[in-house]
Design an enzyme around this catalytic site. Structure first.
Site, PDB file in Angstrom:
ATOM      1  N   MET A  30       0.850  -1.195   0.000  1.00 31.66           N
ATOM      2  CA  MET A  30       0.000   0.000   0.000  1.00 31.66           C
ATOM      3  C   MET A  30       0.888   1.248   0.000  1.00 31.66           C
ATOM      4  O   MET A  30       0.452   2.342   0.354  1.00 31.66           O
ATOM      5  CB  MET A  30      -0.931  -0.003   1.219  1.00 31.66           C
ATOM      6  CG  MET A  30      -1.892  -1.194   1.178  1.00 31.66           C
ATOM      7  SD  MET A  30      -3.406  -0.949   2.113  1.00 31.66           S
ATOM      8  CE  MET A  30      -2.748  -0.735   3.736  1.00 31.66           C
ATOM      9  N   HIS A  37       9.721  -3.433   3.280  1.00 31.82           N
ATOM     10  CA  HIS A  37       9.146  -3.679   1.943  1.00 31.82           C
ATOM     11  C   HIS A  37      10.262  -3.961   0.929  1.00 31.82           C
ATOM     12  O   HIS A  37      10.137  -4.841   0.073  1.00 31.82           O
ATOM     13  CB  HIS A  37       8.380  -2.449   1.440  1.00 31.82           C
ATOM     14  CG  HIS A  37       7.137  -2.135   2.203  1.00 31.82           C
ATOM     15  ND1 HIS A  37       7.040  -1.037   3.010  1.00 31.82           N
ATOM     16  CD2 HIS A  37       5.939  -2.760   2.268  1.00 31.82           C
ATOM     17  CE1 HIS A  37       5.827  -0.991   3.543  1.00 31.82           C
ATOM     18  NE2 HIS A  37       5.143  -2.029   3.106  1.00 31.82           N
ATOM     19  N   LYS A 151       5.546 -10.050   9.158  1.00 38.69           N
ATOM     20  CA  LYS A 151       5.058  -9.233  10.279  1.00 38.69           C
ATOM     21  C   LYS A 151       3.539  -9.307  10.360  1.00 38.69           C
ATOM     22  O   LYS A 151       2.963  -9.395  11.425  1.00 38.69           O
ATOM     23  CB  LYS A 151       5.507  -7.781  10.147  1.00 38.69           C
ATOM     24  CG  LYS A 151       5.306  -7.035  11.445  1.00 38.69           C
ATOM     25  CD  LYS A 151       5.276  -5.543  11.265  1.00 38.69           C
ATOM     26  CE  LYS A 151       4.207  -5.048  10.367  1.00 38.69           C
ATOM     27  NZ  LYS A 151       3.043  -4.433  10.939  1.00 38.69           N
ATOM     28  N   ASP A 152       2.886  -9.312   9.184  1.00 38.79           N
ATOM     29  CA  ASP A 152       1.425  -9.479   9.146  1.00 38.79           C
ATOM     30  C   ASP A 152       1.146 -10.975   9.037  1.00 38.79           C
ATOM     31  O   ASP A 152       0.701 -11.471   7.995  1.00 38.79           O
ATOM     32  CB  ASP A 152       0.843  -8.725   7.953  1.00 38.79           C
ATOM     33  CG  ASP A 152       1.083  -7.223   8.085  1.00 38.79           C
ATOM     34  OD1 ASP A 152       0.675  -6.649   9.099  1.00 38.79           O
ATOM     35  OD2 ASP A 152       1.703  -6.641   7.178  1.00 38.79           O
ATOM     36  N   ARG A 189       3.191   1.978  10.124  1.00 43.73           N
ATOM     37  CA  ARG A 189       2.461   2.640  11.229  1.00 43.73           C
ATOM     38  C   ARG A 189       3.398   3.124  12.340  1.00 43.73           C
ATOM     39  O   ARG A 189       2.956   3.828  13.244  1.00 43.73           O
ATOM     40  CB  ARG A 189       1.408   1.692  11.797  1.00 43.73           C
ATOM     41  CG  ARG A 189       0.296   1.452  10.788  1.00 43.73           C
ATOM     42  CD  ARG A 189      -0.969   0.922  11.422  1.00 43.73           C
ATOM     43  NE  ARG A 189      -2.107   1.134  10.550  1.00 43.73           N
ATOM     44  CZ  ARG A 189      -2.477   0.310   9.575  1.00 43.73           C
ATOM     45  NH1 ARG A 189      -1.777  -0.774   9.347  1.00 43.73           N
ATOM     46  NH2 ARG A 189      -3.526   0.564   8.822  1.00 43.73           N
TER      47      ARG A 189
HETATM   48  O1  PAF Z   1      -0.042  -5.779   3.558  1.00 41.56           O
HETATM   49  C1  PAF Z   1      -0.486  -4.861   2.844  1.00 41.56           C
HETATM   50  O2  PAF Z   1       0.148  -3.836   2.620  1.00 41.56           O
HETATM   51  C2  PAF Z   1      -1.896  -5.002   2.270  1.00 41.56           C
HETATM   52  O3  PAF Z   1      -2.747  -5.647   3.162  1.00 41.56           O
HETATM   53  C3  PAF Z   1      -1.914  -5.677   0.886  1.00 41.56           C
HETATM   54  C4  PAF Z   1      -1.438  -7.112   0.964  1.00 41.56           C
HETATM   55  C5  PAF Z   1      -1.043  -4.897  -0.079  1.00 41.56           C
HETATM   56  C6  PAF Z   1      -3.341  -5.694   0.333  1.00 41.56           C
HETATM   57  O4  PAF Z   1      -3.858  -4.413   0.202  1.00 41.56           O
END
Ligand code: PAF
Length: 283
Positions: A30, A37, A151-152, A189
């Site tokens: 996002m 990232h 992390k997610d 965040r």
């Molecule tokens: O992890 C993220 O940034 C978002 O949940 C994703 C996977 C890009 C989907 O919008």
């Protein structure tokens, strides 16, 4: 690096790559990119010929009271970082391109049960928004491999389940969580953490590691460990959303005989909700 805002030209370009025998790696984001990232881009680069990154702030995964409007949009800076990391294609659609019939009317993809707990419990509808947009992005990019951050962890587990359940021809790879020197997991965040909170927010990671040590030492009283970890985080001055010891694959509460266990925590700072997790394999 090519930048595309529309589906059709991106598909045409990637079709050319596929016809040339190239393997395509994909990192959905996002935006507001940080080193975490970029490490996913590097991970995708290792096992693919072509790397595609999407930047789309997906309104469908934000609840009514969530931070969609204040989510940082840093497109030019993100592109500079992606170009430096060797990304080949950026896909940056707007809402009209992704949801031409509006978000309300959008067909949804639902991964039940696993999304009722943890972040899914405190963010109703969030994972439905994630699985829907990721399905669309997979259909647009048609990657051989897609890399998601660990992390997610719940998101990663849900995407894995969705891809398996719907027979999606894509390999889902987990990218490692990058951490600051004190252990804080890197996150978009983290910019919302106040300077006064910053030295104490590492408590979430410390309590996760403390709980892992307890489990490695043979404790099986998971409910009690969870309560003790919550107390530690509260003593550091933060409200706990959840602290849970789960089976790594099913995301159900861990049983005494489980070998693959993931501990997940979420707590509130002034401007955001921070999450982290640690996995442990017992033999
Ligand atoms: O992890 C993220 O940034 C978002 O949940 C994703 C996977 C890009 C989907 O919008």
């Amino acid at each position: 690096m090519q930048i595309h805002h529309h589906i059709t030209p991106l598909r045409e370009a990637l079709r050319g790559e596929r016809l040339a025998g190239k393997r395509i790696g994909f990192v959905p984001t996002m935006g507001n990119l940080h080193r975490g990232h970029i490490s996913l881009i590097e991970r995708a680069r290792q096992s693919n010929d072509v790397v595609v990154c999407s930047i789309f702030v997906n309104g469908l995964q934000f609840g009514k009271n969530e931070d969609l409007d204040k989510y940082p949009r840093t497109f030019q800076d993100d592109c500079d970082k992606l170009a430096a990391a060797g990304c080949d294609y950026v896909f940056h659609p707007d809402d009209r391109e992704m949801y031409p019939n509006g978000m309300e009317a959008q067909t949804r993809v639902i991964c039940p049960v696993m999304t009722d707990v943890l972040c899914g419990a405190s963010r109703p509808g969030h994972f439905e928004g994630v699985t829907t947009v990721v399905t669309k992005l997979f259909n647009i990019v048609q990657p051989d491999e897609a890399v998601f951050g660990s992390k997610d962890y719940q998101q990663l587990a849900v995407i894995r389940r969705m891809a398996a359940d719907l027979c999606m021809p894509v390999q889902i790879t987990a990218g490692e969580t990058l951490r600051e020197a004190d252990g804080l997991a890197m996150s978009s965040r983290n910019g919302f953490i106040t300077p006064a909170e910053r030295p104490r927010v590492v408590q979430l990671n410390q309590s996760l590691n403390w709980a892992v040590d307890q489990i490695r030492a043979g404790r099986k009283d998971f409910d009690r460990i969870q309560r003790e970890a919550c107390q530690q985080i509260e003593q550091a001055g933060f409200k706990v959303d959840y602290f849970a010891i789960m089976n790594s694959d099913s995301l159900r509460p861990a049983a005494a005989e489980d070998q693959r266990i993931t501990l997940l925590g979420a707590m509130f700072v002034t401007g955001a909700r921070l999450i982290d997790n640690v996995s442990v394999t017992l033999s």
